[in-house]
Design a protein around this motif. Structure first.
Motif, PDB file in Angstrom:
ATOM      1  N   UNK A 299       0.931  -1.307   0.512  1.00  0.00           N
ATOM      2  CA  UNK A 299       0.306  -0.243   0.191  1.00  0.00           C
ATOM      3  C   UNK A 299       1.184   1.258  -0.111  1.00  0.00           C
ATOM      4  N   UNK A 300       0.494   1.917  -0.216  1.00  0.00           N
ATOM      5  CA  UNK A 300       1.043   3.840  -0.581  1.00  0.00           C
ATOM      6  C   UNK A 300       0.799   4.392   0.845  1.00  0.00           C
ATOM      7  N   UNK A 301       0.408   3.928   1.429  1.00  0.00           N
ATOM      8  CA  UNK A 301       0.345   4.534   3.469  1.00  0.00           C
ATOM      9  C   UNK A 301      -0.153   4.497   4.343  1.00  0.00           C
ATOM     10  N   UNK A 302      -0.053   4.576   4.895  1.00  0.00           N
ATOM     11  CA  UNK A 302      -0.983   4.302   6.311  1.00  0.00           C
ATOM     12  C   UNK A 302      -1.436   5.524   7.068  1.00  0.00           C
ATOM     13  N   UNK A 303      -2.274   5.987   7.398  1.00  0.00           N
ATOM     14  CA  UNK A 303      -3.822   7.020   8.042  1.00  0.00           C
ATOM     15  C   UNK A 303      -4.342   6.848   9.109  1.00  0.00           C
ATOM     16  N   UNK A 304      -4.403   7.046   9.705  1.00  0.00           N
ATOM     17  CA  UNK A 304      -4.621   7.606  11.320  1.00  0.00           C
ATOM     18  C   UNK A 304      -5.236   8.270  11.916  1.00  0.00           C
ATOM     19  N   UNK A 305      -5.617   9.176  11.271  1.00  0.00           N
ATOM     20  CA  UNK A 305      -6.642   9.795  11.930  1.00  0.00           C
ATOM     21  C   UNK A 305      -5.718  11.509  13.027  1.00  0.00           C
ATOM     22  N   UNK A 306      -6.966  11.384  13.025  1.00  0.00           N
ATOM     23  CA  UNK A 306      -6.284  13.058  13.856  1.00  0.00           C
ATOM     24  C   UNK A 306      -6.181  12.463  15.254  1.00  0.00           C
ATOM     25  N   UNK A 307      -6.106  13.536  16.349  1.00  0.00           N
ATOM     26  CA  UNK A 307      -4.998  12.852  17.452  1.00  0.00           C
ATOM     27  C   UNK A 307      -4.332  11.992  18.104  1.00  0.00           C
ATOM     28  N   UNK A 308      -4.158  12.795  18.942  1.00  0.00           N
ATOM     29  CA  UNK A 308      -2.583  11.643  19.167  1.00  0.00           C
ATOM     30  C   UNK A 308      -1.245  12.559  18.502  1.00  0.00           C
ATOM     31  N   UNK A 309      -1.210  13.674  17.621  1.00  0.00           N
ATOM     32  CA  UNK A 309      -0.588  13.156  16.888  1.00  0.00           C
ATOM     33  C   UNK A 309       1.159  13.662  17.294  1.00  0.00           C
ATOM     34  N   UNK A 310       1.432  14.031  18.472  1.00  0.00           N
ATOM     35  CA  UNK A 310       2.959  13.630  18.427  1.00  0.00           C
ATOM     36  C   UNK A 310       3.438  12.274  18.773  1.00  0.00           C
ATOM     37  N   UNK A 311       2.372  11.691  18.949  1.00  0.00           N
ATOM     38  CA  UNK A 311       2.520  10.202  19.712  1.00  0.00           C
ATOM     39  C   UNK A 311       3.094   9.522  18.144  1.00  0.00           C
TER      40      UNK A 311
END
Length: 333
Positions: A299-311
């Motif tokens: 796959x080209x990538x993985x999206x993990x949505x919003x929130x906890x961006x620093x982690x």
């Protein structure tokens, strides 16, 4: 270009002709399935409306909106798919350039406002990406940057290559956590699509307790996720579910991945707290296992949505900017 727009209530109306073909061609994630839109809408605090634009008898574009009834009967249309975080609430068929897309979007805006009634004050576009700004910008429209979304570009031949790309402390911790999970004799880990062994009510109870523990995000119009919704979702071939049970069969944690030809979305994560008997380290282990699918299927990538961006940045995900756009009712006419 002659455009016809109809608004459908997925909770009650039959599926529009050609919807399944359009959804597949537009490469939309599983929650755009019409049946799932209906389940979500029937259990929601605020119903979902689906605007469908047709050109020469074929679906050219679609837009999904939550019809939020606020104080004093005021209605706002939130343009998004409630359970597809970080992706816009519209889609287009191939063959329509920028000017045609703007026209299609404007027609759907007007039709949705009429559908919502005289109390409708306008639309609020959520999760607008950079390349979508020209579609929603213009006179009388207020556009502001919002919280971004996490995306990892997959350039890795193996999961170990991904882990090796992380900072030293993070890669050492992930390797250790994966080893601990693999060696735990009291832990049963399963990961796969079409999980008909799972009970949606049990999954929903865990998700909703987890969300309540973290606190409700500001301006979140979504209701608690329903058991019926998750029961249908995890049984799909295009949804992979990762579960952690103890040897007694108690569900400790789960994650689901909305598969996609390009960018799968890490949708839900929920786990028991330590006070409830939950385990540490499972969250980071889940990323290693989901990345295994992303890497193996190229796959080209993985999206993990919003929130906890620093982690998430510590896991190699970059924050891509998103915007919101407010469109007052008079502007949408």
């Amino acid at each position: 270009m002659s455009v016809s727009v109809a608004v459908h209530d997925p909770a009650h109306d039959p599926e529009p002709d050609g919807w399944a073909v359009f959804r597949e061609a537009a490469r939309l994630h599983a929650p755009w399935d019409y049946g799932l839109l209906g389940v979500e809408s029937r259990h929601a605090l605020h119903p979902t409306a689906l605007a469908v634009a047709t050109v020469r008898g074929r679906i050219a574009a679609a837009m999904t909106a939550t019809v939020v009834r606020g104080p004093a009967g005021v209605t706002l249309l939130e343009v998004h798919n409630p359970w597809v975080s970080g992706f816009p609430g519209w889609a287009f068929a191939d063959g329509f350039g920028p000017r045609s897309r703007v026209r299609l979007l404007r027609r759907m805006e007007r039709r949705l406002c009429r559908f919502a009634g005289l109390s409708c004050v306008g639309l609020l576009y959520r999760y607008v990406p950079a390349d979508g700004l020209p579609l929603v910008s213009g006179f009388g429209r207020l556009v502001r940057e919002a919280m971004g979304t996490s995306v990892l570009d997959n350039r890795f031949p193996t999961v170990e290559d991904w882990i090796s790309s992380l900072a030293r402390s993070r890669r050492h911790s992930i390797r250790g956590q994966v080893r601990r999970v693999d060696r735990d004799p009291d832990l049963v880990v399963r990961f796969g699509a079409a999980r008909d062994d799972l009970d949606g009510e049990e999954l929903a109870a865990l998700v909703n307790r987890h969300r309540a523990r973290l606190g409700r995000p500001k301006f979140d119009s979504r209701a608690p996720v329903s058991g019926e919704y998750l029961h249908a979702l995890v049984r799909r071939d295009d949804v992979l579910t990762l579960t952690y049970h103890d040897r007694t069969g108690r569900l400790l944690a789960f994650a689901d991945l909305l598969d996609h030809p390009a960018v799968p979305l890490y949708q839900h994560w929920a786990a028991l707290s330590r006070e409830e008997g939950g385990r540490q380290h499972l969250y980071f282990d889940s990323y290693a296992r989901l990345m295994g699918h992303v890497v193996a299927t190229r796959r080209e990538g993985l999206s993990a949505g919003r929130g906890r961006l620093e982690l998430k940045q510590s896991l190699g995900l970059a924050t891509r900017p998103l915007w919101v756009a407010a469109v007052p009712r008079p502007v949408a006419r």
